[in-house]
Design an enzyme around this catalytic site. Structure first.
Site, PDB file in Angstrom:
ATOM      1  N   PHE A 196      33.895 -31.805  22.789  1.00 47.63           N
ATOM      2  CA  PHE A 196      33.917 -31.971  21.330  1.00 47.63           C
ATOM      3  C   PHE A 196      34.761 -30.904  20.631  1.00 47.63           C
ATOM      4  CE2 PHE A 196      30.139 -34.143  22.804  1.00 47.63           C
ATOM      5  CZ  PHE A 196      30.147 -35.327  22.066  1.00 47.63           C
ATOM      6  N   LEU A 197      35.550 -30.130  21.401  1.00 46.93           N
ATOM      7  CA  LEU A 197      36.291 -29.037  20.762  1.00 46.93           C
ATOM      8  C   LEU A 197      37.286 -29.576  19.742  1.00 46.93           C
ATOM      9  CD1 LEU A 197      39.406 -28.973  21.973  1.00 46.93           C
ATOM     10  CD2 LEU A 197      38.301 -27.915  23.912  1.00 46.93           C
ATOM     11  N   LYS A 250      43.224 -43.234  18.871  1.00 48.39           N
ATOM     12  CA  LYS A 250      42.961 -43.949  20.130  1.00 48.39           C
ATOM     13  C   LYS A 250      41.469 -44.198  20.326  1.00 48.39           C
ATOM     14  CE  LYS A 250      42.754 -40.102  23.464  1.00 48.39           C
ATOM     15  NZ  LYS A 250      41.342 -40.160  23.805  1.00 48.39           N
ATOM     16  N   LEU A 285      36.466 -35.583   4.638  1.00 50.40           N
ATOM     17  CA  LEU A 285      36.509 -36.468   3.471  1.00 50.40           C
ATOM     18  C   LEU A 285      37.771 -36.226   2.642  1.00 50.40           C
ATOM     19  CD1 LEU A 285      32.852 -36.743   2.065  1.00 50.40           C
ATOM     20  CD2 LEU A 285      34.237 -38.548   3.092  1.00 50.40           C
ATOM     21  N   VAL A 320      42.395 -29.656  26.532  1.00 51.63           N
ATOM     22  CA  VAL A 320      40.979 -29.545  26.899  1.00 51.63           C
ATOM     23  C   VAL A 320      40.818 -28.803  28.221  1.00 51.63           C
ATOM     24  CG1 VAL A 320      39.001 -30.925  27.678  1.00 51.63           C
ATOM     25  CG2 VAL A 320      40.178 -31.514  25.559  1.00 51.63           C
ATOM     26  N   ARG A 345      51.353 -34.812  18.268  1.00 47.21           N
ATOM     27  CA  ARG A 345      51.124 -36.137  18.852  1.00 47.21           C
ATOM     28  C   ARG A 345      50.452 -37.040  17.822  1.00 47.21           C
ATOM     29  NH1 ARG A 345      47.988 -34.599  24.324  1.00 47.21           N
ATOM     30  NH2 ARG A 345      46.955 -33.168  22.873  1.00 47.21           N
ATOM     31  N   CYS A 361      43.419 -37.825  19.335  1.00 50.03           N
ATOM     32  CA  CYS A 361      42.086 -38.371  19.607  1.00 50.03           C
ATOM     33  C   CYS A 361      41.642 -39.498  18.678  1.00 50.03           C
ATOM     34  CB  CYS A 361      41.057 -37.241  19.577  1.00 50.03           C
ATOM     35  SG  CYS A 361      41.322 -36.076  20.931  1.00 50.03           S
ATOM     36  N   THR A 404      37.814 -38.104  27.318  1.00 51.62           N
ATOM     37  CA  THR A 404      37.144 -39.143  26.536  1.00 51.62           C
ATOM     38  C   THR A 404      37.473 -40.502  27.139  1.00 51.62           C
ATOM     39  OG1 THR A 404      37.420 -37.775  24.568  1.00 51.62           O
ATOM     40  CG2 THR A 404      36.899 -40.107  24.212  1.00 51.62           C
ATOM     41  N   LYS A 447      54.090 -26.627  33.830  1.00 55.10           N
ATOM     42  CA  LYS A 447      52.909 -26.110  33.122  1.00 55.10           C
ATOM     43  C   LYS A 447      52.161 -25.121  34.020  1.00 55.10           C
ATOM     44  CE  LYS A 447      50.773 -28.915  30.180  1.00 55.10           C
ATOM     45  NZ  LYS A 447      49.982 -30.050  29.681  1.00 55.10           N
TER      46      LYS A 447
HETATM   47  P1  NAD Z   1      46.748 -33.218  27.392  1.00 57.02           P
HETATM   48  O1  NAD Z   1      47.795 -34.267  27.415  1.00 57.02           O
HETATM   49  O2  NAD Z   1      46.966 -31.984  26.577  1.00 57.02           O
HETATM   50  O3  NAD Z   1      46.414 -32.750  28.890  1.00 57.02           O
HETATM   51  C1  NAD Z   1      46.267 -33.619  29.954  1.00 57.02           C
HETATM   52  C2  NAD Z   1      46.776 -32.893  31.195  1.00 57.02           C
HETATM   53  O4  NAD Z   1      46.426 -33.653  32.337  1.00 57.02           O
HETATM   54  C3  NAD Z   1      48.286 -32.725  31.238  1.00 57.02           C
HETATM   55  O5  NAD Z   1      48.597 -31.362  31.463  1.00 57.02           O
HETATM   56  C4  NAD Z   1      48.722 -33.583  32.414  1.00 57.02           C
HETATM   57  O6  NAD Z   1      49.848 -33.100  33.088  1.00 57.02           O
HETATM   58  C5  NAD Z   1      47.482 -33.533  33.276  1.00 57.02           C
HETATM   59  N1  NAD Z   1      47.349 -34.612  34.247  1.00 57.02           N
HETATM   60  C6  NAD Z   1      47.564 -35.929  34.086  1.00 57.02           C
HETATM   61  N2  NAD Z   1      47.266 -36.593  35.204  1.00 57.02           N
HETATM   62  C7  NAD Z   1      46.849 -35.667  36.117  1.00 57.02           C
HETATM   63  C8  NAD Z   1      46.407 -35.729  37.448  1.00 57.02           C
HETATM   64  N3  NAD Z   1      46.275 -36.888  38.088  1.00 57.02           N
HETATM   65  N4  NAD Z   1      46.073 -34.589  38.078  1.00 57.02           N
HETATM   66  C9  NAD Z   1      46.166 -33.393  37.449  1.00 57.02           C
HETATM   67  N5  NAD Z   1      46.582 -33.287  36.173  1.00 57.02           N
HETATM   68  C10 NAD Z   1      46.914 -34.399  35.509  1.00 57.02           C
HETATM   69  O7  NAD Z   1      45.425 -33.953  26.928  1.00 57.02           O
HETATM   70  P2  NAD Z   1      44.177 -33.282  26.174  1.00 57.02           P
HETATM   71  O8  NAD Z   1      44.470 -33.181  24.718  1.00 57.02           O
HETATM   72  O9  NAD Z   1      43.754 -32.078  26.928  1.00 57.02           O
HETATM   73  O10 NAD Z   1      43.088 -34.435  26.344  1.00 57.02           O
HETATM   74  C11 NAD Z   1      42.448 -34.655  27.589  1.00 57.02           C
HETATM   75  C12 NAD Z   1      41.240 -35.538  27.370  1.00 57.02           C
HETATM   76  O11 NAD Z   1      40.299 -34.852  26.543  1.00 57.02           O
HETATM   77  C13 NAD Z   1      41.535 -36.849  26.648  1.00 57.02           C
HETATM   78  O12 NAD Z   1      40.688 -37.835  27.143  1.00 57.02           O
HETATM   79  C14 NAD Z   1      41.199 -36.542  25.208  1.00 57.02           C
HETATM   80  O13 NAD Z   1      40.859 -37.702  24.473  1.00 57.02           O
HETATM   81  C15 NAD Z   1      40.011 -35.634  25.378  1.00 57.02           C
HETATM   82  N6  NAD Z   1      39.775 -34.704  24.260  1.00 57.02           N
HETATM   83  C16 NAD Z   1      40.826 -34.104  23.655  1.00 57.02           C
HETATM   84  C17 NAD Z   1      40.583 -33.216  22.618  1.00 57.02           C
HETATM   85  C18 NAD Z   1      41.735 -32.566  21.883  1.00 57.02           C
HETATM   86  O14 NAD Z   1      41.491 -32.015  20.803  1.00 57.02           O
HETATM   87  N7  NAD Z   1      42.948 -32.582  22.411  1.00 57.02           N
HETATM   88  C19 NAD Z   1      39.278 -32.920  22.224  1.00 57.02           C
HETATM   89  C20 NAD Z   1      38.222 -33.522  22.910  1.00 57.02           C
HETATM   90  C21 NAD Z   1      38.481 -34.417  23.932  1.00 57.02           C
END
Ligand code: NAD
Length: 460
Positions: free
Chosen positions: A151-152, A265, A252, A11, A329, A262, A121, A35
């Site tokens: 919401f992506l 959890k 569906l 995200v 994941r 997502c 989220t 990263k």
């Molecule tokens: P991700 O694991 O891909 O990325 C999280 C990043 O945060 C990691 O790179 C990690 O190193 C970094 N991080 C952790 N703690 C940190 C800190 N204190 N300071 C700086 N960086 C830090 O996770 P994601 O898939 O991007 O999801 C992030 C959030 O967005 C979650 O809450 C998820 O539920 C939500 N979300 C995800 C999606 C999806 O499709 N992946 C879609 C909508 C919403």
């Protein structure tokens, strides 16, 4: 506008690129140094269509940079988006440690007037926690906290970030509202819908959306179990449902169930949050139960087809949690591989993109370079992710590679006659049990559906 993004994962990185594309000056910060150095060199750490070229464009244009230093990222930011992970904790509630860390980084390094925006989220009420944590550490900092859930969809992430079907903004002050309106003005001026509400409502709306999508999948899977018992065809049942515009066909698909970072959890997180505030959201427990049942039903189907799993070689096609991503994941396909190994089978898998990430989850997994190599000597082939390329498998070549012609289509990507024509005993999810046919031996014929008088008796 100067924007900092904390967390540059699926995200955060997409948000960095999209916000820069909208014309803002963006700094992405992550605690993962590896990263950050990849991103500084313009390398995306995961697969997402068009993200590579867009990242290069924004880096070259000078609107985007990355840093592993919180103070560097926050030094000039007037808006800070928190995009850290919020994984499922052991008790099913969201683990908010990274949110707390982000709050602490902001307390130490942010400037007066900063608007802190949760994009991760989170359970409703988290913004207040963030606000309290920052105030305790930085009592003199002038700031506000807003919610702007994301919401992506992975596999369409950049497109979704630039052309969202809705932008949700939860605010508790007009200042925060007007700043977030300005952030998104480049896309709202082109027609993107922006829904403004209060902070808790925005937080809840995101959880509610994901739980609803999961509910649709579980509904389809419950219908699959019923169709198998009644001798109906769930794909046709779903086609009928999906043709109704009040229902719609998305989410569906009957099969192995939902997975990924997502939905699992967020379903459980919302159920636990509800329980904590005194509402028994039993519907969500049922959504989760039916999802686990879909996995059990698939394992049983494979066991049924193979009689014994001990010593059998199983070829799994697909490891990503869904097609179009390299994300493994909480992938049902990976979970299936784990389960089959635990039951004594050896597993060889192929995935067009997610093999490396799946091997990270199950290091012992054997990976093959293509479906036909994966199938060599297999006693059963299982399609576990709905990749489009599996619709066009050369089933004759696959049949020649396997030791026993059993095909379990756990995502219903093929048609029954395709499997049969190639000489496979073909098992699908939620469809009439196989009928006797010239291509298969009796060993592969499943029982006839329950006679309708027995169904009537059961109905009492
Ligand atoms: P991700 O694991 O891909 O990325 C999280 C990043 O945060 C990691 O790179 C990690 O190193 C970094 N991080 C952790 N703690 C940190 C800190 N204190 N300071 C700086 N960086 C830090 O996770 P994601 O898939 O991007 O999801 C992030 C959030 O967005 C979650 O809450 C998820 O539920 C939500 N979300 C995800 C999606 C999806 O499709 N992946 C879609 C909508 C919403």
């Amino acid at each position: 506008m100067n924007i900092a993004v904390i967390g540059t994962g699926h995200v955060g990185l997409v948000s960095c690129v999209a916000l820069a594309r909208m014309g803002h000056e963006v700094v992405g910060f992550d605690v993962d140094q590896e990263k950050v150095s990849l991103l500084q060199r313009g390398v995306t750490p995961f697969h997402e269509p068009d993200l590579d070229s867009a990242l290069h464009g924004e880096l070259d244009g000078g609107r985007l940079r990355f840093t592993a230093s919180a103070s560097d990222a926050l030094a000039r930011a007037s808006v800070v988006f928190i995009c850290v992970g919020t994984p499922m904790g052991e008790d099913g509630e969201a683990d908010l440690h990274a949110m707390e860390q982000a709050a602490s980084q902001i307390a130490r390094d942010a400037n007066d007037g900063v608007i802190v925006v949760e994009k991760s989220t989170v359970p409703a009420g988290t913004a207040e926690r963030v606000r309290t944590a920052i105030s305790l550490e930085a009592p003199n900092l002038d700031f506000d906290v807003a919610s702007n859930p994301e919401f992506l969809r992975e596999g369409h992430a950049l497109h979704d970030a630039l052309f969202p079907d809705r932008i949700v903004v939860g605010v508790s002050s007009e200042v925060a509202a007007s700043i977030l309106r300005r952030v998104y003005e480049p896309i709202t001026s082109n027609g993107a819908l922006l829904i403004e509400t209060d902070v808790r409502t925005a937080e809840l709306a995101k959880h509610a959306s994901n739980a609803f999508l999961a509910m649709k999948i579980s509904y389809a899977n419950a219908l699959a179990r019923l169709s198998e018992r009644l001798g109906a065809d769930v794909r046709d049942v779903i086609e009928v449902l999906g043709a109704d515009p009040r229902i719609g066909p998305a989410f569906l698909g009957a099969g192995l169930g939902y997975g990924g970072y997502c939905l699992p959890k967020d379903v459980l997180g919302l159920e636990r949050l509800s329980a904590r505030v005194g509402y028994d959201f039993g519907l969500l427990r049922e959504v989760d139960r039916v999802n686990r049942e879909a996995m059990e039903a698939t394992v049983e189907k494979i066991e049924d087809a193979l009689w014994n799993l001990q010593g059998k070689r199983i070829c799994i096609l697909g490891l990503a949690f869904k097609a179009g991503t390299d994300d493994a994941r909480l992938s049902p396909a990976v979970e299936l591989a784990r389960r089959l190994r635990d039951l004594g089978a050896s597993v060889v898998a192929y995935d067009p993109m997610a093999s490396a990430n799946a091997q990270h989850e199950v290091p012992e997994l054997d990976i093959a370079p293509d479906p036909y190599v994966a199938a060599i000597g297999a006693h059963c082939v299982v399609i576990a992710t709905e990749w489009a390329e599996f619709r066009h498998l050369d089933l004759k070549a696959l049949r020649e590679a396997v030791a026993t012609p059993i095909l379990v289509d756990a995502r219903n990507v093929l048609r029954e006659d395709q499997g049969w024509a190639a000489g496979f005993a073909y098992y699908s999810m939620g469809r009439r049990p196989l009928q006797r046919h010239p291509g298969a031996s009796d060993l592969f014929v499943l029982p006839e559906p329950a006679p309708l008088d027995a169904v009537a008796d059961a109905a009492g």
